[in-house]
Design a protein around this motif. Structure first.
Motif, PDB file in Angstrom:
ATOM      1  N   VAL A  27      25.029  -2.020   9.249  1.00  0.00           N
ATOM      2  CA  VAL A  27      24.051  -3.084   9.038  1.00  0.00           C
ATOM      3  C   VAL A  27      23.431  -2.896   7.660  1.00  0.00           C
ATOM      4  O   VAL A  27      23.505  -1.816   7.072  1.00  0.00           O
ATOM      5  CB  VAL A  27      22.957  -3.096  10.139  1.00  0.00           C
ATOM      6  CG1 VAL A  27      23.579  -3.372  11.506  1.00  0.00           C
ATOM      7  CG2 VAL A  27      22.158  -1.807  10.159  1.00  0.00           C
ATOM      8  N   ILE A  28      22.812  -3.965   7.157  1.00  0.00           N
ATOM      9  CA  ILE A  28      22.205  -3.915   5.827  1.00  0.00           C
ATOM     10  C   ILE A  28      20.804  -4.520   5.890  1.00  0.00           C
ATOM     11  O   ILE A  28      20.573  -5.488   6.618  1.00  0.00           O
ATOM     12  CB  ILE A  28      23.091  -4.645   4.781  1.00  0.00           C
ATOM     13  CG1 ILE A  28      22.561  -4.430   3.370  1.00  0.00           C
ATOM     14  CG2 ILE A  28      23.268  -6.115   5.130  1.00  0.00           C
ATOM     15  CD1 ILE A  28      23.534  -4.876   2.276  1.00  0.00           C
ATOM     16  N   GLY A  29      19.913  -3.896   5.157  1.00  0.00           N
ATOM     17  CA  GLY A  29      18.539  -4.391   5.111  1.00  0.00           C
ATOM     18  C   GLY A  29      17.733  -3.584   4.115  1.00  0.00           C
ATOM     19  O   GLY A  29      18.250  -2.709   3.421  1.00  0.00           O
ATOM     20  N   THR A  30      16.469  -3.882   4.076  1.00  0.00           N
ATOM     21  CA  THR A  30      15.541  -3.197   3.175  1.00  0.00           C
ATOM     22  C   THR A  30      14.704  -2.211   3.986  1.00  0.00           C
ATOM     23  O   THR A  30      14.180  -2.574   5.038  1.00  0.00           O
ATOM     24  CB  THR A  30      14.609  -4.226   2.506  1.00  0.00           C
ATOM     25  OG1 THR A  30      15.425  -5.192   1.835  1.00  0.00           O
ATOM     26  CG2 THR A  30      13.694  -3.569   1.507  1.00  0.00           C
ATOM     27  N   PRO A  31      14.590  -0.973   3.552  1.00  0.00           N
ATOM     28  CA  PRO A  31      13.749  -0.018   4.283  1.00  0.00           C
ATOM     29  C   PRO A  31      12.317  -0.531   4.421  1.00  0.00           C
ATOM     30  O   PRO A  31      11.783  -1.173   3.512  1.00  0.00           O
ATOM     31  CB  PRO A  31      13.804   1.248   3.421  1.00  0.00           C
ATOM     32  CG  PRO A  31      15.086   1.131   2.658  1.00  0.00           C
ATOM     33  CD  PRO A  31      15.254  -0.340   2.397  1.00  0.00           C
ATOM     34  N   ILE A  32      11.715  -0.256   5.537  1.00  0.00           N
ATOM     35  CA  ILE A  32      10.340  -0.662   5.822  1.00  0.00           C
ATOM     36  C   ILE A  32       9.405   0.074   4.870  1.00  0.00           C
ATOM     37  O   ILE A  32       9.468   1.298   4.721  1.00  0.00           O
ATOM     38  CB  ILE A  32       9.995  -0.371   7.295  1.00  0.00           C
ATOM     39  CG1 ILE A  32      10.873  -1.241   8.195  1.00  0.00           C
ATOM     40  CG2 ILE A  32       8.515  -0.583   7.578  1.00  0.00           C
ATOM     41  CD1 ILE A  32      10.845  -0.859   9.660  1.00  0.00           C
ATOM     42  N   THR A  33       8.520  -0.695   4.219  1.00  0.00           N
ATOM     43  CA  THR A  33       7.612  -0.109   3.224  1.00  0.00           C
ATOM     44  C   THR A  33       6.192   0.082   3.733  1.00  0.00           C
ATOM     45  O   THR A  33       5.381   0.709   3.059  1.00  0.00           O
ATOM     46  CB  THR A  33       7.565  -0.996   1.963  1.00  0.00           C
ATOM     47  OG1 THR A  33       7.165  -2.314   2.345  1.00  0.00           O
ATOM     48  CG2 THR A  33       8.927  -1.040   1.278  1.00  0.00           C
ATOM     49  N   ASN A  34       5.907  -0.420   4.899  1.00  0.00           N
ATOM     50  CA  ASN A  34       4.572  -0.280   5.482  1.00  0.00           C
ATOM     51  C   ASN A  34       4.389   1.158   5.972  1.00  0.00           C
ATOM     52  O   ASN A  34       4.991   1.580   6.949  1.00  0.00           O
ATOM     53  CB  ASN A  34       4.398  -1.272   6.636  1.00  0.00           C
ATOM     54  CG  ASN A  34       3.051  -1.167   7.313  1.00  0.00           C
ATOM     55  OD1 ASN A  34       2.238  -0.288   7.009  1.00  0.00           O
ATOM     56  ND2 ASN A  34       2.826  -2.076   8.256  1.00  0.00           N
ATOM     57  N   ARG A  35       3.512   1.895   5.307  1.00  0.00           N
ATOM     58  CA  ARG A  35       3.293   3.304   5.644  1.00  0.00           C
ATOM     59  C   ARG A  35       2.685   3.493   7.037  1.00  0.00           C
ATOM     60  O   ARG A  35       2.748   4.571   7.596  1.00  0.00           O
ATOM     61  CB  ARG A  35       2.406   3.957   4.600  1.00  0.00           C
ATOM     62  CG  ARG A  35       3.074   4.095   3.258  1.00  0.00           C
ATOM     63  CD  ARG A  35       2.170   4.800   2.257  1.00  0.00           C
ATOM     64  NE  ARG A  35       2.830   4.905   0.972  1.00  0.00           N
ATOM     65  CZ  ARG A  35       3.657   5.894   0.638  1.00  0.00           C
ATOM     66  NH1 ARG A  35       3.922   6.850   1.490  1.00  0.00           N
ATOM     67  NH2 ARG A  35       4.212   5.913  -0.559  1.00  0.00           N
ATOM     68  N   ASN A  36       2.108   2.445   7.588  1.00  0.00           N
ATOM     69  CA  ASN A  36       1.520   2.537   8.926  1.00  0.00           C
ATOM     70  C   ASN A  36       2.528   2.250  10.038  1.00  0.00           C
ATOM     71  O   ASN A  36       2.226   2.432  11.212  1.00  0.00           O
ATOM     72  CB  ASN A  36       0.334   1.569   9.053  1.00  0.00           C
ATOM     73  CG  ASN A  36      -0.785   1.935   8.109  1.00  0.00           C
ATOM     74  OD1 ASN A  36      -1.091   3.116   7.924  1.00  0.00           O
ATOM     75  ND2 ASN A  36      -1.387   0.937   7.489  1.00  0.00           N
ATOM     76  N   ASP A  37       3.709   1.799   9.647  1.00  0.00           N
ATOM     77  CA  ASP A  37       4.763   1.506  10.621  1.00  0.00           C
ATOM     78  C   ASP A  37       5.454   2.827  10.976  1.00  0.00           C
ATOM     79  O   ASP A  37       5.825   3.600  10.091  1.00  0.00           O
ATOM     80  CB  ASP A  37       5.761   0.515  10.003  1.00  0.00           C
ATOM     81  CG  ASP A  37       6.745  -0.050  11.010  1.00  0.00           C
ATOM     82  OD1 ASP A  37       7.241   0.703  11.873  1.00  0.00           O
ATOM     83  OD2 ASP A  37       7.042  -1.255  10.915  1.00  0.00           O
ATOM     84  N   VAL A  38       5.655   3.073  12.261  1.00  0.00           N
ATOM     85  CA  VAL A  38       6.318   4.319  12.677  1.00  0.00           C
ATOM     86  C   VAL A  38       7.764   4.383  12.183  1.00  0.00           C
ATOM     87  O   VAL A  38       8.358   5.457  12.148  1.00  0.00           O
ATOM     88  CB  VAL A  38       6.270   4.505  14.212  1.00  0.00           C
ATOM     89  CG1 VAL A  38       4.839   4.671  14.694  1.00  0.00           C
ATOM     90  CG2 VAL A  38       6.970   3.371  14.933  1.00  0.00           C
TER      91      VAL A  38
END
Length: 150
Positions: free
Chosen positions: A39-50
């Motif tokens: 799969v392809i996507g952008t890593p989650i950048t929200n530091r509060n997201d687990v």
């Protein structure tokens, strides 16, 4: 942010027969399939997201693929429902065997197309299915790429 591809691999045992085929695969037989899901996507950048820093949690991808493919196809026998194999399929079902009837010839090529549809419908909107590789034997496999199917 960069697009990243991640891959998870799966394995399962499945039997099948190719009705009307002119070789050995017309007989019921099985394979130890290996499925690679990318799969392809952008890593989650929200530091509060687990899930910070992840494209998708490998365990979330595993859950999708297990539910849609592995848990269904593992130790099953797949037949094309539009062939005389339906009689054999019904007999096996009556004897308690796990049989899957599909509306296509159960080749690696057609199975990988089916798997792509099943996986795509379960992925979050922010994640795209990039490719699948379904390995039937050590030397034979079919690949599906999103870019080939636009």
């Amino acid at each position: 942010m960069s697009k990243i591809r991640i891959t998870k691999q799966f394995s399962f045992e499945t039997g099948h027969a190719l009705y009307g085929y002119d070789g050995k695969c017309k007989n019921v037989h099985g394979h130890s399939y290996k499925l690679s899901v990318t799969v392809i996507g952008t890593p989650i950048t929200n530091r509060n997201d687990v899930k910070f820093g992840m494209v998708i949690d490998f365990s979330d991808l595993k859950k999708i693929v297990k539910e849609e493919i592995v848990d269904i196809f593992d130790h099953a026998t797949v037949f094309n429902e539009t062939t005389p194999h339906i009689e054999l399929a019904n007999e096996l079902k009556e004897r308690g065997h796990h049989v899957i009837l599909v509306d296509y010839q159960p080749t690696s090529e057609n199975m990988v197309i089916d798997f792509a549809h099943k996986i795509k419908k379960r992925l979050p909107d922010s994640i795209a299915l990039h490719s699948l590789k379904l390995q039937e034997t050590d030397t034979s496999f079919a690949e599906w790429y999103a870019s080939d199917n636009l």
